[in-house]
Design an enzyme around this catalytic site. Structure first.
Site, PDB file in Angstrom:
ATOM      1  N   ARG A 155       0.833  -1.205   0.000  1.00 24.40           N
ATOM      2  CA  ARG A 155       0.000   0.000   0.000  1.00 24.40           C
ATOM      3  C   ARG A 155       0.866   1.254   0.000  1.00 24.40           C
ATOM      4  NH1 ARG A 155      -4.433   0.318   4.571  1.00 24.40           N
ATOM      5  NH2 ARG A 155      -2.604   0.806   5.830  1.00 24.40           N
TER       6      ARG A 155
ATOM      7  N   LYS B  71      -2.672   6.699   1.480  1.00 21.93           N
ATOM      8  CA  LYS B  71      -2.462   7.101   2.873  1.00 21.93           C
ATOM      9  C   LYS B  71      -1.499   8.278   2.920  1.00 21.93           C
ATOM     10  CE  LYS B  71      -2.360   4.554   7.222  1.00 21.93           C
ATOM     11  NZ  LYS B  71      -3.798   4.528   7.516  1.00 21.93           N
TER      12      LYS B  71
ATOM     13  N   GLU C 167     -16.213   6.627   5.086  1.00 24.32           N
ATOM     14  CA  GLU C 167     -15.425   6.073   6.183  1.00 24.32           C
ATOM     15  C   GLU C 167     -15.268   7.068   7.312  1.00 24.32           C
ATOM     16  OE1 GLU C 167     -11.253   5.425   5.951  1.00 24.32           O
ATOM     17  OE2 GLU C 167     -11.095   6.376   4.009  1.00 24.32           O
TER      18      GLU C 167
HETATM   19  C1  LIG Z   1      -4.879   3.768   7.746  1.00 20.22           C
HETATM   20  C2  LIG Z   1      -6.292   4.129   7.511  1.00 20.22           C
HETATM   21  C3  LIG Z   1      -7.356   3.235   7.734  1.00 20.22           C
HETATM   22  C4  LIG Z   1      -7.149   1.862   8.321  1.00 20.22           C
HETATM   23  O1  LIG Z   1      -6.404   1.018   7.506  1.00 20.22           O
HETATM   24  P1  LIG Z   1      -5.749  -0.298   8.110  1.00 20.22           P
HETATM   25  O2  LIG Z   1      -4.929  -0.854   7.002  1.00 20.22           O
HETATM   26  O3  LIG Z   1      -6.845  -1.200   8.501  1.00 20.22           O
HETATM   27  O4  LIG Z   1      -4.938   0.138   9.273  1.00 20.22           O
HETATM   28  C5  LIG Z   1      -8.628   3.648   7.416  1.00 20.22           C
HETATM   29  N1  LIG Z   1      -8.879   4.877   6.919  1.00 20.22           N
HETATM   30  C6  LIG Z   1      -7.884   5.766   6.708  1.00 20.22           C
HETATM   31  C7  LIG Z   1      -8.215   7.094   6.153  1.00 20.22           C
HETATM   32  C8  LIG Z   1      -6.573   5.424   6.991  1.00 20.22           C
HETATM   33  O5  LIG Z   1      -5.595   6.320   6.778  1.00 20.22           O
END
Ligand SMILES: *Cc1c(COP(=O)(O)O)cnc(C)c1O
Length: 336
Positions: free
Chosen positions: A79, A181, A217
């Site tokens: 990722r 991210k 989300e």
């Molecule tokens: C990191 C993150 C998550 C959670 O992702 P995981 O891989 O499950 O830790 C969810 N939403 C956002 C915006 C994130 O930055």
């Protein structure tokens, strides 16, 4: 260690060692551990001006036999490569990423909380654009670091439900950077998050930025719901960050709990279809959602005080795998 393992928050704690590697002229330097937690970078660094940076978040879990588990670390590595490409940064090779994480856990092992404390060692890989530069373009140099600290639960209360509020703001644009991210998404979420917290909600929930009719989300965690006929449903959208925890739960719900599963549109107007709901992510683990404030209406799912039975089963399965108490699907666990 004079740390109270059972009462850790989600706070910065300086641990002794971090990994650092520098990219220049097309190559990563041989990464090394350092005790210096200060970064020395040019004032022209693109990370500072134009947000050319991305990060990851994962945890190391202490098992009953005292060994340490990483959960799907290869997925974090992949990722970060997707995030890097989107922002025109050099990719960190998967082996280098995993090696960096392992080195940092080993070097700070005494800070990896004991099994049964409910705490874990949180790892923060970070990739930023550096070097002398001022134009709008990709940086000439980059820096990759991984540091760590022991943490407790992100949303206070553990498996106790908390409440969320629908935000009028967006954290990302429809075809923007919501699916990677990057820090910019978080900068955009600070103000809406503050408004939510002032009103005593755990955080806000973002809607799809194009129509504001569908749940996307939480801003640091993905959303899932359990329908009245036991289907695990989670939103799908190009502006949601693809949570590794969420995809793990999709798999476990289907393969281990025998639930139907789907990824698709979750319309605000259909919240009544769900008997349980939760937020999931590495930091959030699974945080049951008690209720959601939607405009003037407060929608309660299972209960404001008790976790629902399906959410609880999913939590037990996920956490059991992470801490090595339950057999993991092939490739999910890497021993440090
Ligand atoms: C990191 C993150 C998550 C959670 O992702 P995981 O891989 O499950 O830790 C969810 N939403 C956002 C915006 C994130 O930055």
């Amino acid at each position: 260690m004079a740390l109270d393992w059972n009462n850790l928050g989600f706070d910065y704690i300086k641990t002794p060692f971090r990994y650092i590697s520098y990219w220049k002229d097309g190559e990563w330097s041989k990464g090394e551990l350092t005790e210096d937690n200060m970064l020395h970078i040019s004032e022209g660094s693109t990370a500072l001006h134009y947000g050319q940076q991305c990060f990851e978040g994962l945890k190391a879990y202490r098992c009953k036999d005292n060994s340490i588990n990483l959960f799907r670390v290869d997925e974090n590595a992949k990722r970060m490569q997707v995030s890097a490409r989107r922002l025109m940064m050099p990719e960190v090779p998967e082996e280098m990423f995993i090696d960096a994480v392992k080195q940092v856990v080993k070097a700070n092992e005494e800070f990896c909380p004991p099994y049964d404390s409910g705490a874990t060692l949180y790892l923060r890989p970070l990739l930023i654009g550096t070097g002398d530069y001022i134009g709008v373009g990709p940086a000439p140099e980059y820096l990759f670091t991984v540091f760590c600290m022991p943490v407790g639960p992100y949303f206070k209360g553990g498996l106790k439900p908390t409440n969320f509020i629908i935000s009028d703001y967006d954290r990302a644009a429809p075809q923007g950077t919501g699916a990677v991210k990057v820090g910019g998404n978080y900068a955009a979420s600070l103000y809406p998050g503050k408004i939510a917290k002032e009103r005593n909600f755990s955080d806000c929930i973002y809607l799809d930025p194009a129509t504001h009719t569908k749940i996307e989300e939480v801003g640091s965690a993905n959303f899932f719901g359990i329908t009245k006929d036991d289907e695990f449903v989670t939103p799908y959208s190009p502006s949601i960050l693809p949570s590794i925890t969420k995809y793990s739960l999709l798999y476990l719900a289907k393969e281990r709990l025998g639930l139907k599963t789907s990824e698709g549109d979750v319309y605000l107007k259909d919240l009544d279809n769900f008997k349980e709901a939760g937020a999931c992510g590495t930091a959030a683990v699974i945080s049951p959602i008690g209720g959601i404030q939607v405009g003037d209406d407060f929608h309660v799912f299972y209960s404001e005080t008790e976790v629902g039975p399906v959410t609880k089963k999913l939590y037990d399965e996920l956490v059991g795998i992470q801490f090595g108490d339950i057999d993991a699907p092939e490739g999910w666990i890497t021993k440090v």
